[in-house]
Design an enzyme around this catalytic site. Structure first.
Site, mmCIF file in Angstrom:
data_model
loop_
_atom_site.group_PDB
_atom_site.id
_atom_site.type_symbol
_atom_site.label_atom_id
_atom_site.label_comp_id
_atom_site.label_asym_id
_atom_site.label_seq_id
_atom_site.Cartn_x
_atom_site.Cartn_y
_atom_site.Cartn_z
ATOM 1 C CD GLU A 1 -3.110 0.756 0.171
ATOM 2 O OE1 GLU A 1 -2.493 1.758 -0.263
ATOM 3 O OE2 GLU A 1 -4.316 0.578 -0.046
ATOM 4 N NE ARG B 1 -5.263 -2.588 8.810
ATOM 5 C CZ ARG B 1 -5.315 -2.142 7.562
ATOM 6 N NH1 ARG B 1 -4.835 -0.937 7.265
ATOM 7 N NH2 ARG B 1 -5.847 -2.880 6.596
ATOM 8 C CG ASN C 1 -6.665 1.406 4.907
ATOM 9 O OD1 ASN C 1 -5.930 0.414 4.922
ATOM 10 N ND2 ASN C 1 -7.495 1.659 3.896
ATOM 11 C CG ASP D 1 -11.114 -7.930 13.356
ATOM 12 O OD1 ASP D 1 -10.046 -8.486 13.036
ATOM 13 O OD2 ASP D 1 -11.431 -7.660 14.536
ATOM 14 C CD GLU D 2 -10.902 -6.251 5.267
ATOM 15 O OE1 GLU D 2 -11.735 -6.832 4.537
ATOM 16 O OE2 GLU D 2 -9.692 -6.160 4.989
ATOM 17 C CG ASN E 1 -8.759 2.483 0.669
ATOM 18 O OD1 ASN E 1 -7.548 2.648 0.795
ATOM 19 N ND2 ASN E 1 -9.352 1.302 0.865
ATOM 20 C CG ASP F 1 -7.526 -0.595 -1.947
ATOM 21 O OD1 ASP F 1 -7.068 0.277 -1.195
ATOM 22 O OD2 ASP F 1 -7.439 -1.803 -1.698
#
Length: 286
Positions: free
Chosen positions: A15, A96, A98, A116-117, A144, A193
């Protein structure tokens, strides 16, 4: 157009590619690692991070700013030391940082997400002069972008699981206004994304599970599509000597053993040329 393989790193979740002072920087979020590749020498340097790391960006006060799980930290490549600037979401230990982008003013916008989405605990924050405040963007599971327009007057926010990109006004002091839908994907494109803007305000979006990166003009029309030999494309950066070389990170995360066997380059870095250059990355004012 087909993307060309550039670097073999096998990132679990590559990323945050960004072009800084003649080098490509990027991270492996789940591998807790920072990378720097210097094209002129071919050197590939690496540093371990103490937590999940979503991004690495330049700062005006020296060193770099790293988006660690617990919050933005100052990072010294020379010493390898991380120093916390602010703590984010201490009451949400599964969250967290991102993704992030720097406004032309030096303000740094970044998002959080549930690792954990599952929970809609992801929000967009603003780091300005060392102080952090939340924006008014609605929470979601996976934030995102954000991507910032060249004039600094618009912010594009990606809600990955909702497959929606919204556009928000930014005022003179960095406040983010209410959003309107810019793009909403309902087909087989994959999940939007990471996103960035180029010098003309076009928006490059990587598609996780879609095996592609696509550029959209300011009216939301697709102008370019780049196809990858891997399915999980995570983010594009524009750099090189003239800003017309694109670099893209990818991920192995979530792929089955059969998919990994069919995609041996998953998690690597790819490149392709673009006609419209990127903007030089502003240094964060923190």
């Amino acid at each position: 157009m087909q993307a060309t393989h550039l670097l073999s790193v096998g990132a679990e979740l590559g990323e945050g590619p960004v072009w800084i002072d003649g080098a490509l920087w990027f991270v492996d979020i789940k591998g807790r690692r920072i990378y720097r590749q210097v094209p002129i020498t071919g050197a590939l340097d690496q540093w371990d991070a103490p937590e999940f790391i979503g991004w690495i960006l330049p700062a005006t006060k020296g060193d770099l700013i790293a988006g660690l799980q617990s919050g933005p930290h100052r990072f010294s490549p020379e010493s390898g030391i991380f120093t916390r600037i602010a703590e984010i979401d201490p009451d949400l230990p599964a969250n967290r940082l991102n993704d992030a982008a720097i406004h032309p003013s030096g303000r740094l916008y970044f998002g959080t997400m549930d690792n954990d989405e599952a929970m809609a605990s992801g929000r967009v924050f603003l780091l300005d002069g060392g102080a952090v405040r939340a924006t008014g963007i609605d929470p979601c599971v996976i934030t995102n972008g954000p991507a910032i327009a060249p004039a600094g007057d618009r912010l594009y926010h990606v809600d990955t699981l909702a497959r929606r990109v919204s556009i928000h006004p930014i005022d003179a002091v960095g406040n983010v206004g209410a959003g309107a839908t810019f793009l909403h994907f309902t087909g087989d494109e994959g999940h939007p994304d990471g996103a960035i803007c180029d010098a003309e305000g076009g928006v490059w979006i990587a598609f996780y599970g879609g095996g592609a990166a696509r550029r959209y003009d300011t009216d939301g029309h697709m102008t370019d599509e780049i196809i990858f030999p891997v399915s999980n494309v995570t983010k594009v950066a524009l750099g090189g000597s003239d800003g017309r070389t694109a670099y893209a990170t990818t991920a192995r995360q979530g792929l089955s053993a059969d998919a990994l066997a069919a995609q041996p380059l998953a998690g690597d870095v790819f490149t392709f040329p673009v006609k419209i250059p990127g903007m030089p990355v502003t240094r964060a004012n923190s």
